[in-house]
Design a protein around this motif. Structure first.
Motif, PDB file in Angstrom:
ATOM      1  N   LEU A  87       0.856  -1.286   0.066  1.00 26.38           N
ATOM      2  CA  LEU A  87      -0.036  -0.267   0.089  1.00 26.38           C
ATOM      3  C   LEU A  87       0.806   1.367   0.080  1.00 26.38           C
ATOM      4  O   LEU A  87       1.966   1.308   0.516  1.00 26.38           O
ATOM      5  N   ASP A  88       0.424   2.211  -0.753  1.00 26.25           N
ATOM      6  CA  ASP A  88       1.287   3.393  -0.784  1.00 26.25           C
ATOM      7  C   ASP A  88       1.350   4.231   0.548  1.00 26.25           C
ATOM      8  O   ASP A  88       0.346   4.037   1.228  1.00 26.25           O
ATOM      9  N   THR A  89       2.276   4.672   0.708  1.00 24.02           N
ATOM     10  CA  THR A  89       2.406   5.540   1.822  1.00 24.02           C
ATOM     11  C   THR A  89       1.248   6.669   2.040  1.00 24.02           C
ATOM     12  O   THR A  89       1.132   7.279   1.055  1.00 24.02           O
ATOM     13  N   GLY A  90       0.620   6.930   3.240  1.00 25.55           N
ATOM     14  CA  GLY A  90      -0.278   7.915   3.461  1.00 25.55           C
ATOM     15  C   GLY A  90      -1.730   7.278   4.143  1.00 25.55           C
ATOM     16  O   GLY A  90      -1.614   6.072   4.493  1.00 25.55           O
ATOM     17  N   VAL A  91      -2.623   7.916   4.276  1.00 25.71           N
ATOM     18  CA  VAL A  91      -3.930   7.649   4.790  1.00 25.71           C
ATOM     19  C   VAL A  91      -4.625   6.786   3.733  1.00 25.71           C
ATOM     20  O   VAL A  91      -4.787   7.096   2.527  1.00 25.71           O
ATOM     21  N   TRP A  92      -5.274   5.690   4.702  1.00 23.82           N
ATOM     22  CA  TRP A  92      -6.390   4.727   3.565  1.00 23.82           C
ATOM     23  C   TRP A  92      -7.356   4.854   4.416  1.00 23.82           C
ATOM     24  O   TRP A  92      -7.381   4.619   5.439  1.00 23.82           O
ATOM     25  N   TYR A  93      -8.551   4.724   3.325  1.00 25.95           N
ATOM     26  CA  TYR A  93      -9.794   4.623   4.165  1.00 25.95           C
ATOM     27  C   TYR A  93     -10.410   3.122   3.609  1.00 25.95           C
ATOM     28  O   TYR A  93     -10.007   2.630   2.443  1.00 25.95           O
ATOM     29  N   TRP A  94     -11.002   2.603   4.464  1.00 25.03           N
ATOM     30  CA  TRP A  94     -11.698   1.208   4.262  1.00 25.03           C
ATOM     31  C   TRP A  94     -13.087   1.059   4.805  1.00 25.03           C
ATOM     32  O   TRP A  94     -13.649   1.862   5.757  1.00 25.03           O
ATOM     33  N   LYS A 110     -19.728   2.426   8.097  1.00 20.76           N
ATOM     34  CA  LYS A 110     -19.176   3.534   8.347  1.00 20.76           C
ATOM     35  C   LYS A 110     -17.506   3.331   7.833  1.00 20.76           C
ATOM     36  O   LYS A 110     -17.045   2.231   7.524  1.00 20.76           O
ATOM     37  N   THR A 111     -16.949   4.580   7.617  1.00 16.90           N
ATOM     38  CA  THR A 111     -15.599   4.577   6.951  1.00 16.90           C
ATOM     39  C   THR A 111     -14.548   4.612   8.020  1.00 16.90           C
ATOM     40  O   THR A 111     -14.726   5.365   9.159  1.00 16.90           O
ATOM     41  N   TYR A 112     -13.482   3.848   8.085  1.00 12.82           N
ATOM     42  CA  TYR A 112     -12.364   3.589   8.683  1.00 12.82           C
ATOM     43  C   TYR A 112     -11.372   4.318   8.290  1.00 12.82           C
ATOM     44  O   TYR A 112     -11.252   3.879   6.810  1.00 12.82           O
TER      45      TYR A 112
END
Length: 826
Positions: A87-94, A110-112
């Motif tokens: 996964l690319d560096t940074g914030v990921w939403y799931w 809901k989104t985490y």
């Protein structure tokens, strides 16, 4: 044979209730407050949040899920998802949603979110389809990774050092006759053990007699249907499906069609029972279920591998176990440091699976599963937590084993690691603890793989004196790894895994050994998983070298956790800081422990060491000042006045000087002693006893237990709301005698060591240690300490600072509390 089988029976009896000791995850993982352990991070959804037959996962770097690199999984029946890509560096939403078998899609959750950092270790595994496409069409499959080497291995097997042992084991297996027994299923463990011994000889020699015996043993079982209570025991079920599947694939043509169908039916019904009834949705969300990781994931996967192309559901089972390993293996999914969170002794129960599964997966996918961070650190982990010829570092069930020889399967695992990765610590350990040649479960790999242990089995010249197993929450420091007979070893635990399973309620506890023997060591005997001795005198906090608050310790729960938040490794000073401030958190609400207390009519009350406490702070600074001095500095605070009980356990009686608080032990049998001195501004009352709260059941001793009564010392301070305790311990051995400690106010001269400790609880805590001969210096709580004759400005006021050489190179190190890895809420 009888000894091995009796131990297996004991294990089954000890662990029969263990599943109830594993809480299920309550909230999804990971979330923003979690610092992820690996890239990619697996996604975990609590079972109660799965609303239909399947779950579908969506992962994106765009919070609206409209990014260029979005990931949308297929609907899966389990509660986990591994992206199988970096996964690319940074914030990921799931997010996730439930999907029915008919394809009905429920609303998204809901989104985490979580953050992938540049420093996050990377370890990526291939999708299941890669493994599936590389499974051999022909049998045997279980050990398919050896098939290409077998022909060459057979040419040289007679010159192998293990050949005669292999023959003797196979001969013993041939001699065992189960054909007349009317209850053959009670011999499944013996049959499974015999299969490994017979199959190894059969693969290496191709003698028909071995194959005939394997078939004859299985035919004894086919006369009857396994009883439900037999299958209900996961150890028995795992051994049964392995025995049947492995014999089936190696000797398929020797069975009749009816026998083949019978074998398939037993295997598939057992796999179905566990997959749907015990595992699916639970194992990925369970804190840590020992059995599945010790044996069952390997056994059930092996059976699924044999049957996957005959029964479509077996392919689903196979995919589940592969994904389960990628999500939570090899060591809970939350451990990268090579040590074992359940204690050094219980690593051994997992060792065969830890060898087999990465080997199989690596062969079938072309990816080296041994590149996982845990495996890369496992050599030093296995070596330092249980040194050759020594007691283990002393944490977890079985810590008291006194045979001075780590188990042979531990040696076999180190040998496997040395052969496959050339890890120098594993090579040193397997050579120094050379017991693996009698270990039969991994013998076929040693004989057939063609891999050899490195010729150089010396301990690396730059081997650290101290190692921080950060994820497990342990530190081990040694004074002399080149001569273990004169080695001082200090081990310390404050673990985010808390207490439960096979771990104990021992946050901020230490053990101290000389020459592999106990100077101070936790007490008690592991004879039953949850009998009164275990509950009140073994896993109980009172059995460990830590603290009680008003006589109350830490409950049996993962919530009773601690952390090692700082650590230094120097040539002259080894240091760790443990924080157990939240570990004294009441009583256990885990059903297993509640049932155990009720069964024996015991209560989780203060008299038994359980209950609420007003503790606010318990931070323990611990040092090995090389070569033979240990310093402990405790920062203690509570919201009201309490009694602080400082605990110490010795195999020999203490000589107590109550005026000067000097505690002396002399172990005449082992030829060493210790002198400990306690300092505090609080009054202290020191007592000792050689009695347990509840003694072990001496009548059921089965493992050669040494029941010599240990001595337990309690130094009670207060009552007070705030306290500081300084302990200085010197080991007398190797012609080295303890020196007199000269105290002037808050300064202490101990031979070449100068120590200044703030004991006034009204002032901020601080500690300063300097070696007057070489200027090695430690400072804590001083913004501008004097280091090597100069004033040093700390970046943080309460930082710990070390000026010391590391492998001969002098340097300055500064550290404040490190960000703690979090596993999420269970």
């Amino acid at each position: 044979m009888k000894t091995k089988l009796s131990i297996i029976g004991i294990l089954c009896a000890l662990f029969i209730q263990v599943h109830a000791n594993n809480p299920l995850r309550k909230v999804p993982y990971p979330q923003q407050e979690n610092s992820i352990y690996l890239n990619p991070a697996p996604l975990l959804v609590p079972l109660h949040m799965k609303q239909s037959d399947f779950l579908q996962f969506n992962l994106s770097q765009d919070k609206n899920f409209k990014g260029d690199n979005d990931i949308l999984s297929k609907p899966v029946p389990w509660c986990m998802f591994n992206p199988h890509k970096i996964l690319d560096t940074g914030v990921w939403y799931w997010r996730f949603r439930s999907v029915s078998k008919a394809g009905e899609e429920m609303p998204w959750s809901k989104t985490y979110s979580f953050t992938v950092e540049d420093t996050t270790p990377r370890f990526v595994t291939p999708p299941f389809e890669v493994l599936l496409n590389n499974i051999p069409e022909d049998n045997p499959r279980i050990y398919c990774f050896l098939n290409e080497q077998l022909a060459d291995a057979r040419k040289n097997v007679r010159s192998n050092l293990e050949f005669e042992v292999m023959i003797d084991d196979a001969r013993s297996a041939l001699a065992m006759d189960f054909s007349t027994d009317t209850h053959p299923y009670k011999h499944v463990f013996a049959m499974s053990e015999n299969f490994d011994k017979l199959n190894t000889a059969y693969q290496m020699l191709q003698y028909d007699i071995y194959a005939k015996k394997m078939v004859a043993n299985v035919r004894c079982l086919l006369k009857q249907k396994p009883a439900k209570d037999f299958i209900d025991n996961d150890f028995q079920a795992g051994e049964l499906v392995y025995l049947l599947a492995a014999t089936y694939e190696n000797c398929y043509d020797r069975f009749t069609v009816q026998e083949q169908e019978r074998i398939e039916k037993i295997i598939m019904s057992t796999l179905d029972f566990y997959y749907h009834g015990r595992l699916l949705g639970r194992m990925e969300n369970r804190f840590f279920d020992e059995h599945i990781w010790q044996f069952e994931i390997r056994r059930f996967l092996q059976a699924s591998l044999v049957m996957y192309d005959k029964y479509p559901v077996a392919k689903e089972y196979l995919e589940y176990y592969y994904e389960l390993w990628n999500t939570r293996g090899p060591a809970t999914g939350f451990n990268r440091d090579g040590a074992w969170h359940n204690g050094a002794n219980y690593f051994s129960a997992n060792a065969v699976s830890l060898c087999y599964l990465p080997t199989l997966f690596g062969y079938l996918t072309g990816t080296d599963f041994l590149q996982h961070p845990w495996y890369k650190n496992a050599g030093i982990g296995i070596a330092y937590t249980w040194l050759p010829g020594s007691l283990s570092d002393g944490f977890g069930d079985g810590h008291e084993k006194r045979n001075g020889k780590p188990l042979r399967i531990r040696s076999a695992f180190a040998d496997f690691l040395a052969r496959t990765t050339n890890n120098p610590y594993a090579a040193w350990y397997s050579a120094a603890n050379n017991r693996y040649d009698t270990e039969f479960e991994t013998r076929l790999y040693r004989l057939a793989s063609g891999k050899q242990r490195p010729a150089d089995c010396e301990l690396p010249a730059d081997a650290p004196k101290a190692v921080w197993f950060r994820d497990c929450g342990e530190m081990v420091a040694n004074s002399n790894l080149k001569d273990l007979t004169k080695n001082v070893s200090l081990s310390f635990r404050s673990s985010p895994f808390g207490s439960g399973n096979h771990t104990h309620s021992n946050q901020n506890a230490f053990n101290l050994h000389y020459g592999g023997e106990a100077v101070y060591h936790a007490i008690g005997h592991y004879m039953n998983f949850s009998d009164p001795h275990n509950l009140l005198s073994y896993r109980n906090t009172r059995a460990h070298n830590t603290m009680l608050i008003n006589g109350i310790g830490q409950p049996f729960t993962p919530d009773a956790y601690g952390y090692i938040v700082r650590m230094f490794n120097g040539d002259h000073i080894s240091y760790a800081l443990g924080d157990a401030s939240t570990a004294y958190c009441g009583i256990s609400d885990i059903q297993l422990w509640k049932n155990s207390f009720e069964k024996y009519r015991l209560t989780q009350t203060p008299g038994n060491g359980f209950g609420e406490t007003p503790l606010r702070k318990y931070r323990r600074h611990i040092f090995l000042l090389h070569p033979n001095t240990v310093v402990i500095y405790d920062e203690l605070e509570a919201s009201e006045k309490v009694r602080w009980d400082w605990l110490l356990h010795s195999p020999v009686k203490f000589d107590i000087n109550p005026v000067s608080s000097i505690l002396t032990t002399v172990n005449k049998k082992k030829g060493f002693g210790s002198v400990a001195r306690l300092f505090s501004e609080q009054e202290v009352s020191i007592t000792q006893t050689d009695k347990y709260a509840v003694p072990p059941n001496y009548a059921v001793a089965q493992r050669g237990e040494d029941f010599t009564a240990p001595w337990s010392l309690t130094a009670s301070f207060g009552p007070s709301r705030v306290n500081r305790i300084l302990a200085i311990i010197q080991i007398e051995a190797d012609e080295r005698q303890a020196v007199q400690i000269i105290k002037e106010g808050n300064t202490f001269k101990c031979g070449e060591w100068f120590i200044k400790a703030e004991l006034d609880a009204k002032r901020p805590a601080s500690l300063y240690i300097r070696n007057n001969q070489n200027n090695a210096t430690f400072s804590y709580g001083n913004k501008q300490p004097e280091i090597n004759g100069k004033s040093y400005s700390c970046k943080e006021k309460d930082a710990s600072v070390l000026f010391d050489s590391v492998n001969g190179n002098w340097k300055m190190q500064e550290m404040d509390d490190q960000r703690v890895q979090t596993m999420g809420k269970w």
